[in-house]
Write an enzyme that holds these catalytic residues in place. Structure first.
Site, PDB file in Angstrom:
ATOM      1  N   GLY A  83       0.759  -1.241   0.000  1.00 30.31           N
ATOM      2  CA  GLY A  83       0.000   0.000   0.000  1.00 30.31           C
ATOM      3  C   GLY A  83       0.788   1.288   0.000  1.00 30.31           C
ATOM      4  O   GLY A  83       0.205   2.368   0.111  1.00 30.31           O
ATOM      5  N   TRP A  85       2.382   2.929  -2.390  1.00 36.01           N
ATOM      6  CA  TRP A  85       2.049   3.845  -3.488  1.00 36.01           C
ATOM      7  C   TRP A  85       0.673   4.463  -3.262  1.00 36.01           C
ATOM      8  O   TRP A  85       0.473   5.656  -3.498  1.00 36.01           O
ATOM      9  CB  TRP A  85       2.126   3.109  -4.828  1.00 36.01           C
ATOM     10  CG  TRP A  85       3.525   3.039  -5.368  1.00 36.01           C
ATOM     11  CD1 TRP A  85       4.687   3.151  -4.653  1.00 36.01           C
ATOM     12  CD2 TRP A  85       3.918   2.853  -6.727  1.00 36.01           C
ATOM     13  NE1 TRP A  85       5.770   3.036  -5.486  1.00 36.01           N
ATOM     14  CE2 TRP A  85       5.329   2.852  -6.758  1.00 36.01           C
ATOM     15  CE3 TRP A  85       3.212   2.657  -7.908  1.00 36.01           C
ATOM     16  CZ2 TRP A  85       6.057   2.689  -7.942  1.00 36.01           C
ATOM     17  CZ3 TRP A  85       3.933   2.487  -9.094  1.00 36.01           C
ATOM     18  CH2 TRP A  85       5.335   2.506  -9.112  1.00 36.01           C
ATOM     19  N   ASP A 111      -5.303  -5.938  -5.966  1.00 38.83           N
ATOM     20  CA  ASP A 111      -4.224  -6.883  -5.707  1.00 38.83           C
ATOM     21  C   ASP A 111      -4.793  -8.267  -5.440  1.00 38.83           C
ATOM     22  O   ASP A 111      -5.918  -8.395  -4.945  1.00 38.83           O
ATOM     23  CB  ASP A 111      -3.397  -6.435  -4.501  1.00 38.83           C
ATOM     24  CG  ASP A 111      -1.976  -6.955  -4.550  1.00 38.83           C
ATOM     25  OD1 ASP A 111      -1.800  -8.192  -4.599  1.00 38.83           O
ATOM     26  OD2 ASP A 111      -1.040  -6.149  -4.570  1.00 38.83           O
ATOM     27  N   ASP A 127      -8.063 -10.806  -9.111  1.00 39.43           N
ATOM     28  CA  ASP A 127      -7.425 -10.644 -10.418  1.00 39.43           C
ATOM     29  C   ASP A 127      -8.257  -9.676 -11.254  1.00 39.43           C
ATOM     30  O   ASP A 127      -9.435  -9.938 -11.526  1.00 39.43           O
ATOM     31  CB  ASP A 127      -7.350 -12.021 -11.090  1.00 39.43           C
ATOM     32  CG  ASP A 127      -6.558 -12.012 -12.388  1.00 39.43           C
ATOM     33  OD1 ASP A 127      -6.509 -10.958 -13.058  1.00 39.43           O
ATOM     34  OD2 ASP A 127      -5.988 -13.060 -12.743  1.00 39.43           O
ATOM     35  N   ASP A 156       3.248  -1.311  -9.757  1.00 38.34           N
ATOM     36  CA  ASP A 156       4.531  -1.744  -9.200  1.00 38.34           C
ATOM     37  C   ASP A 156       4.588  -3.268  -9.181  1.00 38.34           C
ATOM     38  O   ASP A 156       5.334  -3.867  -8.410  1.00 38.34           O
ATOM     39  CB  ASP A 156       4.694  -1.181  -7.788  1.00 38.34           C
ATOM     40  CG  ASP A 156       6.144  -1.161  -7.330  1.00 38.34           C
ATOM     41  OD1 ASP A 156       7.034  -1.175  -8.199  1.00 38.34           O
ATOM     42  OD2 ASP A 156       6.392  -1.134  -6.115  1.00 38.34           O
ATOM     43  N   LYS A 196       6.607  -0.817 -13.599  1.00 38.93           N
ATOM     44  CA  LYS A 196       7.957  -1.253 -13.243  1.00 38.93           C
ATOM     45  C   LYS A 196       8.386  -2.363 -14.189  1.00 38.93           C
ATOM     46  O   LYS A 196       7.593  -3.229 -14.557  1.00 38.93           O
ATOM     47  CB  LYS A 196       7.992  -1.763 -11.803  1.00 38.93           C
ATOM     48  CG  LYS A 196       9.348  -2.361 -11.422  1.00 38.93           C
ATOM     49  CD  LYS A 196       9.531  -2.458  -9.927  1.00 38.93           C
ATOM     50  CE  LYS A 196       8.709  -3.539  -9.290  1.00 38.93           C
ATOM     51  NZ  LYS A 196       8.983  -3.613  -7.831  1.00 38.93           N
TER      52      LYS A 196
END
EC number: 2.1.1.166
Length: 245
Positions: A83, A85, A111, A127, A156, A196
């Protein structure tokens, strides 16, 4: 979508004794990493400011450099757990920069793994490709005037790296492609996507994917990203092709 435990994403408590499993070499490596982690200035600063991970400062630098987050924005955090970000975005969208209280904008975290609540952040576990999760996302994006498009998508997400270059490259590429596809269907035409990825096999192909998908592409290596890590970030702004939902 949380694919693995992100290497630097959970701040460790103060450690007085280190017990490492494995051979002597492995113990030395683990002790060296733990020593570096505990003494990392970003880890200390994250603990001081109440962030769940040092990764918050990576997004902070990219935001301050590129002006990614603006008052009133709708932001989706893919792979949001634990958490950090989302915490940064929440503070940035606060009129006073606070972690609680008024919020000028909308934040949605997604997530596979659970995430401790963050005031003002709507968290959806699952998902984001699954219909039931997408239905919850639609609800979170709904307003009296209808569904809103997203201003910023941040990801990320990272896979567990096996050390097998071809396999790792495929896993990394898959996550980046998922983020791009999500942005193309959910984001405003002038929105931005942050992902990322890692230097190595397949990196150039992912840069080309971004260049084909966005009008402006920036490569970023924030100071908080460890110097000895191949980790890097791509920021795409302005969709070239908008895919309807």
């Amino acid at each position: 979508m949380k694919v693995n435990a992100k290497s630097d994403h959970k701040l460790l408590p103060k450690v007085t004794k280190v017990v490492a499993k494995g051979d002597a070499k492995g113990k030395k490596v683990n002790k060296a990493w733990l020593h570096d982690h505990i003494n990392d200035p970003y880890v200390k600063q994250a603990r001081k400011e109440g962030y769940r991970a040092r990764a918050a400062f990576k997004l902070k630098e990219m935001d301050e450099t590129l002006g990614l987050i603006k008052p009133g924005d709708c932001v989706v955090d893919l792979g949001s757990t634990p958490g950090a970000w989302s915490q940064y975005v929440r503070r940035k969208l606060s009129p006073t920069g606070a972690a609680v209280g008024a919020l000028n904008g909308r934040i949605i975290g997604l997530d596979l793994l659970p995430m401790e609540p963050i005031e003002g952040v709507v968290f959806i576990q699952g998902d984001f490709r699954e219909p039931e999760v997408l239905a919850k996302l639609e609800q979170a994006l709904s307003t009296e005037k209808g569904p809103v498009k997203v201003d910023l998508v941040i990801s990320d997400m990272a896979p567990n790296l096996s050390g097998i270059e071809s396999a790792d490259a495929a896993r990394i590429a898959h996550l980046v492609e998922l983020a791009v596809e999500f942005a193309q269907t959910r984001m405003k035409p002038d929105g931005a996507l942050v992902v990322k990825l890692f230097h190595g096999s397949g990196y150039d192909d992912l840069v080309k994917l971004f260049q084909a998908s966005f009008k402006v592409v920036k490569r970023m290596k924030p100071k908080a990203s460890r110097p000895n890590s191949s980790e890097t970030f791509l920021v795409g702004r302005g969709l070239k092709n908008v895919t309807p939902v």
